[in-house]
Enzyme design. Structure first.
Site, PDB file in Angstrom:
ATOM      1  CB  SER A   1      28.914  43.034  36.268  1.00 25.71           C
ATOM      2  OG  SER A   1      29.287  41.902  36.739  1.00 25.71           O
TER       3      SER A   1
HETATM    4  N1  SAH Z   1      34.202  41.419  38.016  1.00 25.51           N
HETATM    5  C1  SAH Z   1      33.912  40.348  36.740  1.00 25.51           C
HETATM    6  C2  SAH Z   1      32.974  39.468  36.780  1.00 25.51           C
HETATM    7  C3  SAH Z   1      32.732  38.322  37.255  1.00 25.51           C
HETATM    8  S1  SAH Z   1      31.249  37.214  38.647  1.00 25.51           S
HETATM    9  C4  SAH Z   1      33.722  40.316  34.966  1.00 25.51           C
HETATM   10  O1  SAH Z   1      34.730  42.152  35.397  1.00 25.51           O
HETATM   11  O2  SAH Z   1      33.613  39.868  34.826  1.00 25.51           O
HETATM   12  C5  SAH Z   1      31.662  36.661  39.413  1.00 25.51           C
HETATM   13  C6  SAH Z   1      33.480  35.846  39.877  1.00 25.51           C
HETATM   14  O3  SAH Z   1      33.262  36.032  40.969  1.00 25.51           O
HETATM   15  C7  SAH Z   1      32.912  35.105  39.091  1.00 25.51           C
HETATM   16  O4  SAH Z   1      34.058  34.541  37.681  1.00 25.51           O
HETATM   17  C8  SAH Z   1      33.273  33.858  40.046  1.00 25.51           C
HETATM   18  O5  SAH Z   1      34.337  32.561  39.319  1.00 25.51           O
HETATM   19  C9  SAH Z   1      34.498  34.604  40.686  1.00 25.51           C
HETATM   20  N2  SAH Z   1      33.761  33.676  41.989  1.00 25.51           N
HETATM   21  C10 SAH Z   1      33.616  33.118  42.839  1.00 25.51           C
HETATM   22  N3  SAH Z   1      33.967  32.417  44.070  1.00 25.51           N
HETATM   23  C11 SAH Z   1      35.405  33.323  44.405  1.00 25.51           C
HETATM   24  C12 SAH Z   1      35.713  33.344  45.391  1.00 25.51           C
HETATM   25  N4  SAH Z   1      36.025  32.205  46.106  1.00 25.51           N
HETATM   26  N5  SAH Z   1      36.987  34.056  44.757  1.00 25.51           N
HETATM   27  C13 SAH Z   1      37.392  34.363  43.587  1.00 25.51           C
HETATM   28  N6  SAH Z   1      36.443  34.264  43.047  1.00 25.51           N
HETATM   29  C14 SAH Z   1      35.857  33.985  43.413  1.00 25.51           C
END
Ligand code: SAH
Length: 233
Positions: free
Chosen positions: A81
């Site tokens: 993000s």
């Molecule tokens: N917090 C992260 C942002 C990643 S984007 C950072 O700092 O980089 C959001 C993430 O949520 C993605 O990696 C995606 O694979 C994950 N995601 C999507 N659905 C999910 C679920 N049901 N449980 C766990 N993770 C999930």
């Protein structure tokens, strides 16, 4: 001899400091222009952004853009993000040193590292094994000992480790998952991007006397929350 010891001492102090990397100046500028200037005022939060080397969490080909003002692609079609959004979501949680925090969507691991600077422990869940692996590698390299990560469907939370003083969700479902509400401690706060028509809105929840109060705070865009079959929640 004393001079030599002093010089060695100075050298190791600089070496241990997170300010001793080629990106420190860029990181300082990011904190000033993207965070402070836009109203992030909590000094502990600002300091965490100064400490955590964001460039370690991005793909090597994006390293030179690690401190720019936007999200960047990571593996599995996901994103790290925008720094401002990470900071905003962190600040509204009003973390205490003793807090135990749950994060849904480990992704690159950057948000988890920021949280780990500010609280007792971070529990983070990622759907994709590949992303869990690469994030865990960075946590180890940077010597974090208070981040616990696992692969799984974060919709269900982490009941064995509940309750959590704060919950942060970084992928977007159509509604606030019931298991996450249940795993929030009394007095705890949750920040989550919920789908609202064509956009998403960040919703801040607080549990008071067993009841959940909700407040919409900011329109945002996150990747969707998926189940293990790849369907959107
Ligand atoms: N917090 C992260 C942002 C990643 S984007 C950072 O700092 O980089 C959001 C993430 O949520 C993605 O990696 C995606 O694979 C994950 N995601 C999507 N659905 C999910 C679920 N049901 N449980 C766990 N993770 C999930």
């Amino acid at each position: 001899m004393r001079v030599l010891i002093l010089i060695l001492g100075l050298f190791s102090a600089v070496e241990c400091s997170s300010q001793n990397d080629a990106f420190f100046n860029e990181r300082r500028k990011m904190v000033e222009s993207q965070l402070k200037n836009r109203g992030i005022g909590n000094d502990l939060v600002l300091d965490a952004f100064l400490q955590v080397p964001r460039h370690e969490f991005v793909l090597p080909e994006y390293m030179k853009w690690a401190y720019t003002d936007g999200p960047l692609p990571i593996n599995e079609g996901q994103t790290i993000s925008q720094p401002y959004i990470v900071a905003y979501m962190t600040e509204v949680l009003e973390l205490q040193r003793t807090d135990r925090v749950l994060e849904i969507g480990t992704g690159s691991g950057y948000q988890a590292a920021i949280l780990a600077q500010l609280c007792d422990s971070v529990y983070t869940i990622e759907l994709f094994e590949e992303l869990n692996k690469s994030a865990t590698k960075v946590f180890r390299k940077l010597e974090y000992t208070n981040i616990y990560s696992k692969v799984g469907d974060g919709y269900l939370g982490w009941p064995e480790k509940a309750p959590f003083d704060a919950i942060i969700v970084t992928c977007s479902p159509s509604h606030v998952p019931e298991p996450l509400q249940a795993q929030l401690a009394e007095g705890g706060r949750m920040i989550i991007p919920v789908v609202a028509g064509y956009i998403q809105k960040l919703v801040l929840l607080q549990k008071k006397n067993g009841k959940i109060r909700k407040k919409d705070v900011l329109p945002v865009r996150f990747v969707p929350m998926l189940d293990e079959q790849g369907e959107k929640y």
